[in-house]
Design a protein around this motif. Structure first.
Motif, PDB file in Angstrom:
ATOM      1  N   ARG A   1     140.392  91.065 -78.623  1.00 39.42           N
ATOM      2  CA  ARG A   1     139.321  90.936 -79.648  1.00 39.42           C
ATOM      3  C   ARG A   1     139.613  89.689 -80.544  1.00 39.42           C
ATOM      4  NH1 ARG A   1     136.103  94.800 -79.027  1.00 39.42           N
ATOM      5  NH2 ARG A   1     134.676  94.113 -80.466  1.00 39.42           N
ATOM      6  N   PRO A   2     139.474  88.573 -80.113  1.00 35.83           N
ATOM      7  CA  PRO A   2     139.581  87.512 -80.871  1.00 35.83           C
ATOM      8  C   PRO A   2     138.185  87.141 -81.648  1.00 35.83           C
ATOM      9  CG  PRO A   2     139.172  86.671 -78.511  1.00 35.83           C
ATOM     10  CD  PRO A   2     139.271  88.378 -78.711  1.00 35.83           C
ATOM     11  N   SER A   3     138.463  86.489 -82.851  1.00 34.88           N
ATOM     12  CA  SER A   3     137.370  85.990 -83.467  1.00 34.88           C
ATOM     13  C   SER A   3     137.015  84.702 -83.137  1.00 34.88           C
ATOM     14  CB  SER A   3     137.469  85.977 -85.062  1.00 34.88           C
ATOM     15  OG  SER A   3     137.778  87.210 -85.511  1.00 34.88           O
ATOM     16  N   LEU A   4     137.863  83.752 -82.506  1.00 29.71           N
ATOM     17  CA  LEU A   4     137.656  82.440 -82.129  1.00 29.71           C
ATOM     18  C   LEU A   4     138.486  82.185 -81.192  1.00 29.71           C
ATOM     19  CD1 LEU A   4     135.662  80.011 -83.107  1.00 29.71           C
ATOM     20  CD2 LEU A   4     137.751  79.313 -84.344  1.00 29.71           C
ATOM     21  N   ILE A   5     138.048  81.403 -79.997  1.00 30.06           N
ATOM     22  CA  ILE A   5     138.839  80.933 -78.976  1.00 30.06           C
ATOM     23  C   ILE A   5     138.454  79.246 -79.000  1.00 30.06           C
ATOM     24  CG2 ILE A   5     138.994  81.006 -76.488  1.00 30.06           C
ATOM     25  CD1 ILE A   5     137.227  83.582 -76.533  1.00 30.06           C
ATOM     26  N   TYR A   6     139.612  78.540 -79.018  1.00 30.87           N
ATOM     27  CA  TYR A   6     139.654  77.099 -79.196  1.00 30.87           C
ATOM     28  C   TYR A   6     139.912  76.677 -77.591  1.00 30.87           C
ATOM     29  CZ  TYR A   6     141.235  72.470 -79.652  1.00 30.87           C
ATOM     30  OH  TYR A   6     141.795  70.892 -79.586  1.00 30.87           O
ATOM     31  N   VAL A   7     139.051  75.847 -77.424  1.00 30.75           N
ATOM     32  CA  VAL A   7     139.342  75.237 -75.746  1.00 30.75           C
ATOM     33  C   VAL A   7     139.209  73.600 -75.874  1.00 30.75           C
ATOM     34  CG1 VAL A   7     139.252  77.273 -73.958  1.00 30.75           C
ATOM     35  CG2 VAL A   7     137.243  76.162 -75.167  1.00 30.75           C
ATOM     36  N   THR A   8     139.646  72.999 -74.847  1.00 27.55           N
ATOM     37  CA  THR A   8     139.320  71.489 -74.590  1.00 27.55           C
ATOM     38  C   THR A   8     139.061  71.517 -72.944  1.00 27.55           C
ATOM     39  OG1 THR A   8     141.764  71.127 -74.255  1.00 27.55           O
ATOM     40  CG2 THR A   8     141.038  70.419 -76.172  1.00 27.55           C
TER      41      THR A   8
END
Ligand SMILES: Cc1ncc(COP(=O)(O)O)c(C=O)c1O
Length: 495
Positions: free
Chosen positions: A259-266
């Protein structure tokens, strides 16, 4: 309750020109303040810590002493050192120790956010210093830009010179929507575009709009360190997840970061390792975000510089659920000093982002945006990009040639399809941090990969930027790296 810590401490490597004692102090204090080192946890012995961090024992002792005098650590050196149960900022002023009181008097009280930030590094280099991952600044068509800026200012209408839409100058937003539609496959309207001063600013707005304290953010490990630092400073919990040849390991992310609120990806090319997020993982990622209600922040920096392989659309282009905040930047594509970038936000978030922007800084400078708009719509941007792509491809080839000639056996350059830097993997007996330090003494900036690692073991690699340097500078830089390598081999051989 005192707890023994057995795991090695994961600390970010030192930035250039930061004294190692200052670095170790900042890193340990940050680990304590943001809870990575729990209250009551036992710290490693100074001897072990010194070995682990590549500092002298005296340095480790001095850092422990300082943190103890400030009230972050308790116990005696030799008899076990522990993280305090109560931090100095939580104590009433009269009960703090004399050193802490003096220190507090010297340092102004700042917010929890501000106290978690790393100090500013001012890097001023007028001469190109290989191998920083920068663009070729002197190739920027400055005369053309100046002419266009003059024309824009002289022709500025009254409405242009007044306060404007917090999302940015409408014609530029329209031009960006068309540009990302054509070049990145992102179908959007100008309403969804926000002009920001770089991706970092876009991240700041996103953090304020989407995250509350203690929300979980899934972050690629390794990653651009400012990203993780910003989330942590905002009070969110950063969960580092590994990457491999297919980009972010989604299965691991699901296990480690429920349950993440945000996922940061490149996704276009992972920073700093360079892999592209595979199609399979793209589908997994957007479905996972949809199922858990998480948002995705797609950092698309530098994707314009693709040298080989087929062009790959943005993750946002294939997100059926509209969960992706897409971000791009003109910093590396044109000029770092411009501080211009953009967000393309999901339709449901447009209002929240616009309101946040209005409350933070009103709106971006219209004058720069008007010039940028002309630059894009009159075809100068596309021409500059094509020219730079060719130039950078030859510079990358030159770097490969030179390392092959002078550093064969010690360095293996990664295969990359895109970006302005390449990873140099080192032979197993080489220590990247030490080599980077020696190289710096020879005016060569090769950033150790460990600087980008959040939790995983430290890979022995260096990041080499190639775009800003001509043939002679690349050759000279590689020669100096070879000298640094030889010296290191002699030192470690002698020691
Ligand atoms: C992966 C990554 N994202 C974002 C940024 C910051 O971009 P901007 O200059 O647009 O704020 C950088 C800068 O180097 C970067 O490497």
């Amino acid at each position: 309750v005192k707890r023994r810590t057995t795991a090695e401490l994961a600390l970010l490597g030192p930035a250039p020109r930061v004294l190692r004692q200052q670095w170790l102090y900042d890193e340990l204090r940050a680990a304590i303040v943001d809870g990575r080192l729990a209250r009551g946890a036992q710290l490693p012995a100074t001897r072990d810590l010194a070995r682990q961090c590549g500092v002298s024992r005296g340095t480790a002792v001095a850092v422990f002493e300082q943190l103890r005098s400030e009230g972050y650590l308790v116990g005696r050196i030799g008899a076990g050192t522990y993280v305090s149960a109560t931090f100095p900022e939580e104590l009433p002023p009269h009960s703090r120790g004399p050193a802490a009181r003096a220190d507090a008097a010297a340092r102004p009280r700042v917010s929890r956010f501000a106290s978690r930030l790393s100090p500013v590094q001012t890097r001023i280099a007028d001469v190109p210093r290989p191998f920083l991952p920068e663009p070729a600044i002197e190739e920027f068509p400055i005369t053309l830009w100046a002419r266009m800026a003059g024309r824009c200012l002289r022709g500025a209408t009254r409405s242009m010179l007044r306060n404007a839409d917090p999302r940015g100058y409408r014609p530029l937003r329209q031009a960006i929507a068309e540009y990302v539609g054509a070049s990145r496959g992102v179908a959007c309207t100008a309403e969804q575009v926000l002009v920001v001063s770089g991706i970092q600013h876009g991240l700041d707005i996103t953090t304020r709009v989407l995250l509350d304290s203690r929300h979980r953010v899934c972050v690629e490990d390794p990653c651009y360190p400012v990203v993780a630092a910003m989330f942590t400073a905002a009070g969110a919990t950063v969960v580092p997840v590994g990457v491999d040849d297919e980009g972010l390991d989604i299965e691991q992310a699901k296990r480690w970061c429920a349950r993440p609120s945000l996922i940061y990806v490149t996704p276009a090319h992972q920073f700093p390792l360079g892999s592209t997020l595979s199609l399979r993982r793209r589908i997994q990622l957007t479905s996972w975000a949809h199922a858990t209600g998480a948002w995705i922040f797609e950092d698309d920096y530098d994707s314009e510089y693709r040298f080989s392989g087929p062009p790959i659309a943005a993750l946002k282009a294939t997100d059926p659920h509209d969960r992706v905040v897409f971000s791009g930047s003109f910093s590396k594509v044109l000029l770092p000093a411009l501080r211009l970038g953009y967000l393309v936000v999901p339709r449901t978030l447009v209002e929240a982002f616009a309101a946040a922007r209005q409350h933070i800084d009103g709106h971006p400078s219209v004058i720069d945006q008007a010039v940028m708009c002309e630059f894009l719509t009159q075809g100068h941007f596309g021409r500059h990009l094509r020219r730079m792509r060719e130039l950078y491809a030859t510079r990358l080839a030159r770097l490969r040639d030179a390392t092959d000639r002078l550093l064969r056996g010690a360095f293996t350059l990664s295969d990359i399809d895109a970006g302005l830097h390449v990873t140099a993997w080192l032979a197993p007996d080489l220590n990247a941090e030490r080599l980077a330090q020696d190289a710096l003494a020879h005016d060569v900036h090769a950033i150790p990969l460990s600087r980008f690692v959040l939790r995983r073991s430290r890979p022995q690699g260096l990041l080499l930027g190639f775009a800003a340097y001509d043939r002679a500078q690349i050759d000279h830089g590689v020669e100096r790296l070879a000298i640094a390598l030889e010296r290191l081999a002699r030192k470690t051989g002698a020691g």
